[in-house]
Design a protein around this motif. Structure first.
Motif, PDB file in Angstrom:
ATOM      1  N   GLN A   1      -4.987   3.042  -4.907  1.00  0.00           N
ATOM      2  CA  GLN A   1      -6.434   3.097  -4.644  1.00  0.00           C
ATOM      3  C   GLN A   1      -7.014   4.494  -4.480  1.00  0.00           C
ATOM      4  O   GLN A   1      -8.156   4.647  -4.096  1.00  0.00           O
ATOM      5  N   LYS A   2      -6.196   5.520  -4.774  1.00  0.00           N
ATOM      6  CA  LYS A   2      -6.732   6.879  -4.643  1.00  0.00           C
ATOM      7  C   LYS A   2      -6.970   7.432  -6.055  1.00  0.00           C
ATOM      8  O   LYS A   2      -7.838   6.922  -6.740  1.00  0.00           O
TER       9      LYS A   2
ATOM     10  N   GLN B   1       3.019  15.839   3.250  1.00  0.00           N
ATOM     11  CA  GLN B   1       1.955  15.465   2.326  1.00  0.00           C
ATOM     12  C   GLN B   1       1.726  16.619   1.347  1.00  0.00           C
ATOM     13  O   GLN B   1       1.786  17.784   1.753  1.00  0.00           O
TER      14      GLN B   1
ATOM     15  N   PHE C   1      -1.653  11.265   8.265  1.00  0.00           N
ATOM     16  CA  PHE C   1      -0.641  10.768   7.339  1.00  0.00           C
ATOM     17  C   PHE C   1       0.705  11.460   7.553  1.00  0.00           C
ATOM     18  O   PHE C   1       1.755  10.837   7.430  1.00  0.00           O
TER      19      PHE C   1
ATOM     20  N   SER D   1      -1.244  16.612  -0.431  1.00  0.00           N
ATOM     21  CA  SER D   1      -2.624  16.731   0.030  1.00  0.00           C
ATOM     22  C   SER D   1      -2.750  15.833   1.258  1.00  0.00           C
ATOM     23  O   SER D   1      -2.611  14.622   1.159  1.00  0.00           O
TER      24      SER D   1
ATOM     25  N   ARG E   1       2.319   9.857  10.408  1.00  0.00           N
ATOM     26  CA  ARG E   1       2.874   8.541  10.060  1.00  0.00           C
ATOM     27  C   ARG E   1       4.353   8.614   9.675  1.00  0.00           C
ATOM     28  O   ARG E   1       5.132   7.725  10.001  1.00  0.00           O
TER      29      ARG E   1
ATOM     30  N   THR F   1       0.861  -1.181   0.000  1.00  0.00           N
ATOM     31  CA  THR F   1       0.000   0.000   0.000  1.00  0.00           C
ATOM     32  C   THR F   1       0.901   1.235   0.000  1.00  0.00           C
ATOM     33  O   THR F   1       2.130   1.126   0.046  1.00  0.00           O
ATOM     34  N   GLY F   2       0.288   2.383  -0.025  1.00  0.00           N
ATOM     35  CA  GLY F   2       1.043   3.625  -0.072  1.00  0.00           C
ATOM     36  C   GLY F   2       2.042   3.778   1.063  1.00  0.00           C
ATOM     37  O   GLY F   2       3.141   4.318   0.879  1.00  0.00           O
ATOM     38  N   THR F   3       1.674   3.282   2.220  1.00  0.00           N
ATOM     39  CA  THR F   3       2.542   3.402   3.387  1.00  0.00           C
ATOM     40  C   THR F   3       3.896   2.719   3.155  1.00  0.00           C
ATOM     41  O   THR F   3       4.925   3.196   3.645  1.00  0.00           O
TER      42      THR F   3
ATOM     43  N   SER G   1      -4.781  13.948   3.586  1.00  0.00           N
ATOM     44  CA  SER G   1      -6.150  13.443   3.454  1.00  0.00           C
ATOM     45  C   SER G   1      -6.957  13.459   4.753  1.00  0.00           C
ATOM     46  O   SER G   1      -8.174  13.316   4.710  1.00  0.00           O
TER      47      SER G   1
ATOM     48  N   ILE H   1      -0.007  10.810  -2.441  1.00  0.00           N
ATOM     49  CA  ILE H   1      -0.965   9.699  -2.580  1.00  0.00           C
ATOM     50  C   ILE H   1      -2.356  10.213  -2.974  1.00  0.00           C
ATOM     51  O   ILE H   1      -3.059   9.557  -3.733  1.00  0.00           O
ATOM     52  N   THR H   2      -2.735  11.411  -2.481  1.00  0.00           N
ATOM     53  CA  THR H   2      -3.982  12.007  -2.979  1.00  0.00           C
ATOM     54  C   THR H   2      -3.692  13.285  -3.789  1.00  0.00           C
ATOM     55  O   THR H   2      -4.468  14.234  -3.775  1.00  0.00           O
TER      56      THR H   2
ATOM     57  N   ASP I   1       4.550  13.125  -0.104  1.00  0.00           N
ATOM     58  CA  ASP I   1       3.488  12.130  -0.183  1.00  0.00           C
ATOM     59  C   ASP I   1       2.400  12.696  -1.096  1.00  0.00           C
ATOM     60  O   ASP I   1       1.669  13.611  -0.710  1.00  0.00           O
TER      61      ASP I   1
END
Ligand SMILES: *Cc1c(COP(=O)(O)O)cnc(C)c1O
Length: 367
Positions: A183-184, A129, A82, A131, A85, A57-59, A133, A162-163, A160
């Motif tokens: 998945q985004k 990030q 995030f 974005s 994280r 996954t993205g993580t 989330s 991811i979004t 990041d």
């Protein structure tokens, strides 16, 4: 049920079909040709010097970026789950860690980050990030990256996205690692992570660190259109299909323009209902509303109007709802979502239904 959570997002039918074919072996010319095409298209999407895919996954890509690009102390911006994280990853690997904390509606300030890197010579990577989330917040990452590089050119910037990748054009001039997840905005099932890297990042990686998430082993293999371990074959097939679909539907520029317009139209329609947009600088990946009735609105959307939107986490649980804007979304679907929010407000006795949300959405998007 309309899936309108900011990840996972709906997978288009042709992509699901492409992924339903028989499994092929990953060490074959057939799969390597697919991998090569997907990889070539990723260079176009990321605009970076190198690009690497992981079955994770993205993580996983966040962890790979931190352990390979930070060798001393990580500065992470925490304005949500995030961002937090990144700090946890640094600590899990016994790296030094400095955290800049903000309210979840507040973008990081360039001055704060510059001040922090100036006052600590151990910081060799900054993670943030694009974005965030957790609150749908857009950080000024490009400005921060440029300002940090002006302080010390060799500080690695881990962004990041991811979004953000697939939502807007990102200026990667001063970014060393740009992270995306399947998945985004890429409209795939979860399980594939991607990192775009600068030449400076590849140089710093050297022999790489870690085992599964060793970027050096993957770069070496992926330059030969294969992977160090078993590739996520089905997801790579899906990736090629979605990137071709985006091209056929007008390309990235059109996708970014449509997403921007849609996000603007949703914000305008929510404002017209008297609702409040939570983040001070909203990202276009999602629309976040903070409201005393957030939980009731979300439940009504799901139970009465067949719309699944996301809630909040931690201290924002029950206080916000988040409407996805990522992907290839038809205006008629989006119009139903904003209309359903207005219907929910009527049911709660907050505001008499008169079609305002739908009207404002349409007036904005078709202006
Ligand atoms: C979803 C998300 C992640 C985590 O991705 P996983 O695929 O759940 O590991 C990280 N950062 C941002 C900004 C996200 O939206």
């Amino acid at each position: 049920m309309l899936l309108f959570t900011p990840g996972p997002t709906p997978v288009p039918a042709n992509v699901r079909e492409a992924m339903s074919k028989e499994t092929i072996h990953h060490r074959t010319p057939e799969f390597e040709a697919i991998f090569k095409s997907a990889r070539e298209k990723l260079f176009g999407l990321f605009g970076t010097d190198e690009v690497v895919m992981f079955a994770s996954t993205g993580t996983g890509a966040m962890e790979a970026s931190v352990i390979n690009l930070c060798h001393n102390t990580l500065l992470n911006v925490n304005a949500g789950k995030f961002g937090e994280r990144f700090g946890k990853i640094a600590k899990a690997h016994s790296l030094g860690n400095v955290e800049l904390k903000y309210e979840w509606d507040t973008p990081a300030s360039v001055e704060d980050v510059v001040e922090a890197v100036k006052s600590n010579a151990d910081i060799d990577a900054v993670a943030i990030q694009i974005s965030e989330s957790a609150g749908g917040l857009r950080h000024p990452v490009e400005e921060i990256a440029q300002a940090v590089k002006a302080v010390r050119e060799d500080i690695m910037i881990i962004a990041d996205g991811i979004t953000a990748v697939g939502v807007e054009k990102i200026d990667v001039t001063h970014i060393d690692a740009l992270i995306a997840g399947s998945q985004k905005a890429l409209m795939l099932p979860p399980g594939l992570a991607i990192v775009g890297l600068s030449n400076a990042a590849v140089e710093k990686i050297g022999e790489g660190r870690g085992y599964y998430f060793n970027l050096a082993s993957e770069i070496k293999k992926q330059r030969q259109n294969t992977t160090a371990y078993t590739a996520a074959t089905t997801l790579v097939i899906g990736l090629l299909e979605i990137l071709e679909t985006i091209e056929k539907q007008g390309g990235y520029e059109k996708l970014y323009a449509d997403t921007t317009k849609r996000a603007e139209a949703v914000r305008a329609s929510m404002n017209a209902l008297g609702l409040h947009i939570y983040p001070k600088s909203p990202a276009n990946s999602m629309t976040t509303i903070d409201d005393a009735n957030a939980k009731e609105i979300r439940d009504l959307l799901k139970n009465e109007y067949n719309v699944n939107v996301a809630g909040g986490q931690d201290h924002l649980k029950g206080k916000i709802f988040r409407i996805n804007q990522m992907g290839l979304i038809e205006p008629y679907e989006m119009a139903w979502v904003v209309n359903a929010v207005e219907l929910a407000l009527d049911k709660l006795g907050r505001r008499k239904y008169d079609g305002t949300a739908n009207r404002v959405f349409n007036e904005t998007i078709f202006a």
